[in-house]
Design a protein around this motif. Structure first.
Motif, PDB file in Angstrom:
ATOM      1  N   GLY A 193      39.167  31.116  36.578  1.00  0.00           N
ATOM      2  CA  GLY A 193      38.761  32.279  35.792  1.00  0.00           C
ATOM      3  C   GLY A 193      38.165  33.362  36.671  1.00  0.00           C
ATOM      4  N   TYR A 194      38.242  34.600  36.181  1.00  0.00           N
ATOM      5  CA  TYR A 194      37.780  35.743  36.963  1.00  0.00           C
ATOM      6  C   TYR A 194      36.295  35.657  37.301  1.00  0.00           C
ATOM      7  CZ  TYR A 194      42.249  37.885  35.731  1.00  0.00           C
ATOM      8  OH  TYR A 194      43.592  38.142  35.590  1.00  0.00           O
ATOM      9  N   ALA A 195      35.480  35.277  36.324  1.00  0.00           N
ATOM     10  CA  ALA A 195      34.037  35.241  36.544  1.00  0.00           C
ATOM     11  C   ALA A 195      33.667  34.224  37.616  1.00  0.00           C
ATOM     12  CB  ALA A 195      33.309  34.928  35.241  1.00  0.00           C
ATOM     13  N   ALA A 196      34.294  33.043  37.561  1.00  0.00           N
ATOM     14  CA  ALA A 196      33.984  32.002  38.535  1.00  0.00           C
ATOM     15  C   ALA A 196      34.411  32.420  39.939  1.00  0.00           C
ATOM     16  CB  ALA A 196      34.673  30.688  38.150  1.00  0.00           C
ATOM     17  N   VAL A 197      35.589  33.063  40.039  1.00  0.00           N
ATOM     18  CA  VAL A 197      36.049  33.508  41.352  1.00  0.00           C
ATOM     19  C   VAL A 197      35.118  34.573  41.912  1.00  0.00           C
ATOM     20  CG1 VAL A 197      37.907  34.696  42.578  1.00  0.00           C
ATOM     21  CG2 VAL A 197      38.460  32.927  40.904  1.00  0.00           C
ATOM     22  N   TYR A 198      34.726  35.514  41.062  1.00  0.00           N
ATOM     23  CA  TYR A 198      33.822  36.591  41.493  1.00  0.00           C
ATOM     24  C   TYR A 198      32.500  36.031  42.011  1.00  0.00           C
ATOM     25  CZ  TYR A 198      30.347  40.296  40.896  1.00  0.00           C
ATOM     26  OH  TYR A 198      29.301  41.168  41.088  1.00  0.00           O
ATOM     27  N   GLN A 199      31.892  35.149  41.232  1.00  0.00           N
ATOM     28  CA  GLN A 199      30.593  34.612  41.625  1.00  0.00           C
ATOM     29  C   GLN A 199      30.735  33.598  42.766  1.00  0.00           C
ATOM     30  OE1 GLN A 199      27.952  33.875  38.005  1.00  0.00           O
ATOM     31  NE2 GLN A 199      29.902  34.407  37.020  1.00  0.00           N
ATOM     32  N   GLY A 200      31.857  32.885  42.794  1.00  0.00           N
ATOM     33  CA  GLY A 200      32.084  31.949  43.883  1.00  0.00           C
ATOM     34  C   GLY A 200      32.213  32.650  45.218  1.00  0.00           C
TER      35      GLY A 200
END
Length: 468
Positions: free
Chosen positions: A429-436
């Motif tokens: 997901g976009y949010a997980a990739v961004y924060q990761g």
């Protein structure tokens, strides 16, 4: 120009990299224990909820599972090929560093370490939910928190006691969870009723859309295929056994996953399964009657999670240990006793414990779930770097690193494994990739500090040699 620590290819004895230096508490892992490590780390607690999680998409989710299994086995075989070339503790870290240099190796080690200790905290919190079925905690926050911490520290103590005990715990735990899960999976086929399956595609988004949506949930079921490769230095005859253990462990987990999900689909009515919070319990009750299924499944889940915690605790220390030996992690991570990187185990369990306490005391809804989702992205970084290393060896014509007789086969496997790893990233997901990515950038600062320290050390050594 940054000074790097020279990469050398040490001689590895057939009993592992620490052969001849083991105490009576340390013992190299044979094929059965190495296979149990892989299978035990893949099968955590998620299997007990998976059938209900994918039921809304219909039985088409079984197709998604089959496709993912092909990708996971391809990745397992790539790890086996890489381990045959570099049979050392560290797995993806070693492969990335050998192929692309210190920075890539550090990113693999850093991201894998984050994945391991955050996942340990998540496993412990999830295990408490099953423990509550057996030993009611009566919604007491202090008791629940204490139980979660105890579930983390007991495997850590087993690790600190030495690899001999880690292997014994892992083998026993894997057998104890594999046998009853296989019993339910196979037994369910005798009570199978096709009327319970429901529609092939139940989401209304079309077969392809349903496969992609269910795959996003199932993708992370195979995290852990690298377990034997990460601990290669502790495996007996690693050039041969790491690959075999990785393939056998992944295939064994796949059998449990596929048969178990199919058995639950066929024994629990589709409408009931969609709303189930304990699908395996419902399946056991449907097969044998009574209401004892909840207790039985709670025991299986608890054993499964403790076994996974035992294995992941070892892995969470092995990668920092390998990086510390090369000067890319702080030196205390390289301290080892009884075959186990003790400092790494202690740091990992302390960080996981602090995260667990924060989860129970901060009162911030969703924070813990967000962190866990981020780790699903960070886990893909070492996977992608490892498959990229294999593709690099195949495409660069390095004859001493490539089995020419298997060139085409290895190329196909590497391509499938790379596609599987990219699918994992997309499924995060976009949010997980961004924060990761923010977690990875924090690691860049650590790498800058370690690199600068190595350069100062090298400059001081050269200066001393010049004066001499």
């Amino acid at each position: 120009m940054t000074t790097t620590v020279p990469r050398t290819e040490p001689t590895v004895a057939t009993t592992g990299e620490t052969a001849g230096k083991r105490s009576r508490h340390a013992r190299s892992f044979g094929l059965p224990v190495a296979t149990a490590l892989v299978m035990g780390n893949i099968i955590g607690g998620g299997i007990f909820l998976l059938p209900a999680s994918v039921a809304p998409f219909g039985t088409v989710s079984l197709v998604a599972f089959a496709v993912l299994t092909v990708g996971a086995i391809a990745l397992a075989m790539v790890f086996g090929r890489l381990a045959a070339r570099h049979p050392r503790t560290g797995g993806p870290y070693v492969y990335a560093r050998e192929a692309f240099g210190d920075f890539a190796g550090f990113l693999a080690a850093w991201s894998y370490w984050i994945t391991a200790w955050v996942s340990n905290a998540a496993l412990a919190v999830a295990a408490v939910g099953y423990l509550d079925v057996l030993v009611p905690l009566h919604d007491s926050k202090p008791a629940t928190m204490a139980a979660a911490l105890l579930l983390q520290w007991l495997p850590a103590l087993a690790n600190l006691a030495g690899t001999r005990y880690v292997g014994a715990v892992q083998l026993v735990a894997t057998v104890m969870k594999f046998v009853p899960l296989l019993f339910v999976a196979v037994g369910g086929l005798f009570f199978f009723d096709a009327d319970n399956l429901g529609p092939f595609e139940a989401s209304g988004s079309g077969a392809l859309g349903a496969i992609s949506a269910s795959a996003a949930i199932l993708l992370f079921s195979y995290l852990g295929v690298e377990s034997a490769a990460v601990s290669a230095g502790e495996v007996r005859d690693p050039r041969r056994n790491v690959g075999r253990a990785t393939l056998l462990g992944t295939a064994g987990a796949a059998v449990i996953y596929l048969l178990g999900t199919l058995a639950v689909f066929g024994t629990v009515a589709h409408d009931e399964l969609i709303g189930s919070t304990a699908p395996f319990s419902d399946a056991v009750n449907a097969m044998f009657g009574g209401a004892w299924g909840g207790t039985a499944v709670a025991c299986m889940a608890l054993v499964s999670m403790v076994g996974a915690l035992n294995g992941w605790t070892l892995l969470s220390a092995q990668t920092p240990y390998a990086a510390a030996r090369d000067g890319l992690f702080p030196a205390f991570f390289a301290r080892k006793r009884r075959g186990v990187p003790t400092a790494g185990v202690l740091v990992t369990v302390v960080l996981a414990s602090l995260l667990t306490v924060y989860n129970y005391t901060a009162g911030a809804d969703g924070v813990f779930e967000i962190l866990v989702l981020i780790t699903t992205f960070t886990a893909t970084v070492p996977y992608l770097l490892s498959t990229a290393a294999q593709i690099h060896y195949l495409a660069s014509g390095q004859a001493h690193r490539v089995d020419r007789a298997r060139l085409v086969r290895d190329g196909v496997l590497a391509s499938v494994a790379a596609a599987f790893s990219l699918w994992l990233v997309a499924g995060s997901g976009y949010a997980a990739v961004y924060q990761g990515v923010l977690f990875l950038f924090a690691g860049v600062l650590v790498y800058a500090w370690m690199s600068a320290r190595n350069r100062r050390t090298a400059a001081g050594t050269e200066g001393s040699a010049g004066r001499a």
